[in-house]
Write an enzyme that holds these catalytic residues in place. Structure first.
Site, mmCIF file in Angstrom:
data_model
loop_
_atom_site.group_PDB
_atom_site.id
_atom_site.type_symbol
_atom_site.label_atom_id
_atom_site.label_comp_id
_atom_site.label_asym_id
_atom_site.label_seq_id
_atom_site.Cartn_x
_atom_site.Cartn_y
_atom_site.Cartn_z
ATOM 1 N N GLY A 280 -3.205 -9.400 -1.407
ATOM 2 C CA GLY A 280 -4.358 -8.596 -1.774
ATOM 3 C C GLY A 280 -4.119 -7.107 -1.587
ATOM 4 O O GLY A 280 -3.009 -6.593 -1.777
ATOM 5 N N SER A 281 -5.172 -6.402 -1.212
ATOM 6 C CA SER A 281 -5.136 -4.928 -1.185
ATOM 7 C C SER A 281 -4.249 -4.340 -0.097
ATOM 8 O O SER A 281 -4.047 -3.120 -0.071
ATOM 9 C CB SER A 281 -6.560 -4.383 -1.042
ATOM 10 O OG SER A 281 -7.310 -4.659 -2.206
ATOM 11 N N THR A 282 -3.704 -5.158 0.807
ATOM 12 C CA THR A 282 -2.708 -4.604 1.726
ATOM 13 C C THR A 282 -1.526 -4.042 0.931
ATOM 14 O O THR A 282 -0.860 -3.115 1.379
ATOM 15 C CB THR A 282 -2.196 -5.658 2.720
ATOM 16 O OG1 THR A 282 -1.635 -6.761 1.998
ATOM 17 C CG2 THR A 282 -3.308 -6.153 3.618
ATOM 18 N N PHE A 283 -1.297 -4.585 -0.280
ATOM 19 C CA PHE A 283 -0.196 -4.113 -1.125
ATOM 20 C C PHE A 283 -0.436 -2.694 -1.637
ATOM 21 O O PHE A 283 0.504 -2.026 -2.080
ATOM 22 C CB PHE A 283 0.008 -5.077 -2.295
ATOM 23 C CG PHE A 283 1.237 -5.935 -2.153
ATOM 24 C CD1 PHE A 283 2.187 -5.991 -3.152
ATOM 25 C CD2 PHE A 283 1.448 -6.678 -1.004
ATOM 26 C CE1 PHE A 283 3.324 -6.771 -3.018
ATOM 27 C CE2 PHE A 283 2.567 -7.459 -0.850
ATOM 28 C CZ PHE A 283 3.526 -7.512 -1.862
ATOM 29 N N LYS A 284 -1.686 -2.231 -1.595
ATOM 30 C CA LYS A 284 -1.956 -0.856 -2.015
ATOM 31 C C LYS A 284 -1.284 0.146 -1.082
ATOM 32 O O LYS A 284 -1.040 1.292 -1.463
ATOM 33 C CB LYS A 284 -3.466 -0.613 -2.087
ATOM 34 C CG LYS A 284 -4.130 -1.397 -3.221
ATOM 35 C CD LYS A 284 -5.644 -1.337 -3.175
ATOM 36 C CE LYS A 284 -6.249 -2.205 -4.280
ATOM 37 N NZ LYS A 284 -7.700 -2.353 -4.178
#
Length: 558
Positions: A280-284
């Site tokens: 999820g948004s941890t990849f941002k």
């Protein structure tokens, strides 16, 4: 001339006699040697065995294993002596009576199997391994001829399930089959055991980088969190970002290595290193670092965040915050469109290369045998790069994610994780630069921003600066994303002004807590669980709390 001929015949006769004598001696030697061997074989075959030791061929049950200790010297795994029950069928007077008596003091006796063994006429048979002292005393009180005990070694784990996925397992013969127990065997202990060179040998303990106290805290917080949020699984890791040392790592549900009857159940998988998930948004975190490090954006730039279409799909926001956002705002508001735009500016090949450089697409190189290979699209297209920028389309392990996040926090150095002690000097020798010091500084500031004012607020701990990034990923069921099934994560660094540790918590399919007013996103469960770990573990890690007077002035400049 006649005399000379006679002498020659005599010499030939003597030589022939010597050859015949030597041949006879050689034959006698062979007969003697094989006669002794044959005699001993007959002797062994006709002799009643008083103990079972002659029949324990290639038995590793008496093999010594080294203690496993944590970084403070506390024992995590050790050998204890136990009694195992055997029978000598040739000395059994009445197999029926013997089995009947044994079943009166031992639970779950397989009457048919034990009767077959004790009436087989063999010299030695195992009946049951690893009895308790009380069971041994009860059997001895029966006084059955032909029934005896052999002392073996059994592995004991004082902490039970607390560190099960790190320590692993041994089999009935005390050989490592999983986790660091297997790693120890693979380093040469297994060969020593096979050769019988370690029986009765005092082996030096194996020291880990794990802190047993912090390990217990992580296990405790995750156990409570799973129950509170009614999740199907949870996991967490505490990583030293300067050395790559794993200080604690837990995956739930787990198992008790002292009684590992369910260790192979599917839901007991070590999710932190052997499970792959869309994070999820941890990849941002990695998308923003990539955009800054490649120079396609500056920290003060604004980026178009209006929805756009790619390959028939619309890239849009979960919560629209405007038609354009600054780079810090993209991170703070977790903008899907902003992240996709950043990835588009870098390009598909550059995006793939950057994630590969961070180790997010590769199998980790560490001591733990149970390490999964991340998955990625067979062919990267523009739509793949867009979705991967905000955490959908690549599945990696949580440990991979924590290691990559540590590289963004420690000055830009990727350090492979270890479960063994490692100094900062040793770590620096193997470290690989993946982003610049300037990019790392920016990422620390962005983590601080999100921790103070974004989705990480519930992870804040008074006296310790905690920054990080949440990730709420919809799970794929039957090939489709399902909105009400989520895999949540929060990756945090602390103290954020000079980070020492990264903490990553994942929660699988959490539910809202009735009456709390909070939803099921990572900000409502993974973040507060991370904060709880840091609040309890930071003092044990030697970190002194500091109390400031206000927000970082950097946030104002943005």
């Amino acid at each position: 001339m006649a005399l000379s001929f006679a002498r020659k015949r005599l010499a030939v006769s003597d030589a022939s006699t010597q050859v015949r004598s030597r041949t006879a001696i050689a034959i006698l030697c062979f007969v003697a040697v094989y006669g002794v061997i044959g005699g001993r074989l007959v002797q062994y075959g006709m002799t009643d065995v008083e103990t079972g030791s002659h029949y324990a061929v290639n038995d590793r049950s008496m093999a010594s294993r080294p203690d496993i200790i944590d970084r403070n010297g506390d024992v995590l795994a050790t050998d204890i002596r136990v009694a195992s029950l055997y029978g000598e069928p040739r000395r059994i007077v009445d197999a029926d009576e013997a089995v009947e008596a044994l079943s009166s003091v031992l639970p779950d006796v397989d009457y048919k199997d034990w009767h077959r063994k004790l009436s087989s006429g063999a010299g030695f048979v195992w009946l049951r391994r690893e009895l308790t002292p009380r069971q041994q005393a009860d059997v001895l009180a029966l006084g059955i001829p032909g029934i005896g005990f052999r002392t073996e070694k059994r592995r004991f784990y004082p902490g039970g399930p607390v560190a099960s996925h790190i320590l692993g397992l041994v089999n009935i013969d005390n050989a490592g089959i999983a986790g660091l127990e297997k790693y120890i065997d693979d380093q040469g202990l297994g060969t020593l055991q096979d050769l019988g060179l370690d029986v009765g040998t005092e082996l030096a303990p194996v020291k880990l980088s794990v802190d047993g106290r912090v390990q217990h805290i992580v296990h405790d917080v995750l156990t409570d969190g799973m129950e509170l949020y009614d999740a199907i699984a949870a996991g967490g890791v505490v990583l030293n970002i300067k050395t790559g040392e794993v200080v604690a790592m837990v995956s739930l549900p787990d198992y008790d290595p002292n009684n590992p009857y369910n260790a192979l159940d599917k839901d007991r998988l070590n999710r932190m290193s052997a499970g792959t998930f869309e994070m999820g948004s941890t990849f941002k975190s990695f998308t923003t670092a990539m955009a800054l490090d490649t120079g396609v954006v500056k920290i003060t730039d604004r980026v178009d965040t209006t929805p756009f279409r790619v390959a028939g799909y619309t890239i849009k926001e979960f919560h629209n915050k405007g038609s354009s956002l600054t780079v810090p705002e993209i991170f703070k508001y977790s903008s899907n469109v902003g992240s996709a735009r950043e990835a588009d500016m870098v390009g598909v090949e550059g995006h793939k290369a950057f994630l590969t450089k961070l180790g997010l697409l590769s199998r980790l190189n560490t001591e733990l045998p149970e390490v999964a290979m991340p998955t990625q699209p067979h062919e990267w297209k523009k739509i793949n790069s867009m979705t991967i920028s905000f955490g959908h389309g690549v599945a990696t392990t949580p440990l991979n994610t924590a290691v990559a996040a540590a590289a963004l926090m420690n000055g830009g150095w990727l350090i492979q994780p270890t479960f063994l002690p490692r100094s900062e000097e040793e770590a620096q020798q193997m470290a690989k630069r993946v982003v610049s010091e300037q990019t790392s500084e920016y990422m620390r500031e962005l983590y601080d921003l999100n921790g103070e004012h974004g989705s990480g607020r519930q992870a804040l701990v008074e006296g310790y600066g905690v920054g990080g990034k949440t990730g709420t990923a919809e799970k794929v069921v039957n090939g489709r994303y399902v909105g009400d099934k989520r895999f949540n994560a929060y990756v945090a660094a602390f103290p954020i002004d000079d980070p020492k540790y990264v903490v990553l918590v994942v929660v699988d399919e959490p539910k809202p807590v009735p009456g709390s007013g909070q939803g099921a996103t990572a900000a409502s469960n993974a973040a507060p669980m991370t904060g709880a770990i840091i609040a309890r573990a930071a003092p044990l890690l030697g970190l002194t709390p500091e109390f400031g007077d206000g927000d970082d002035a950097l946030l104002v400049s943005y």
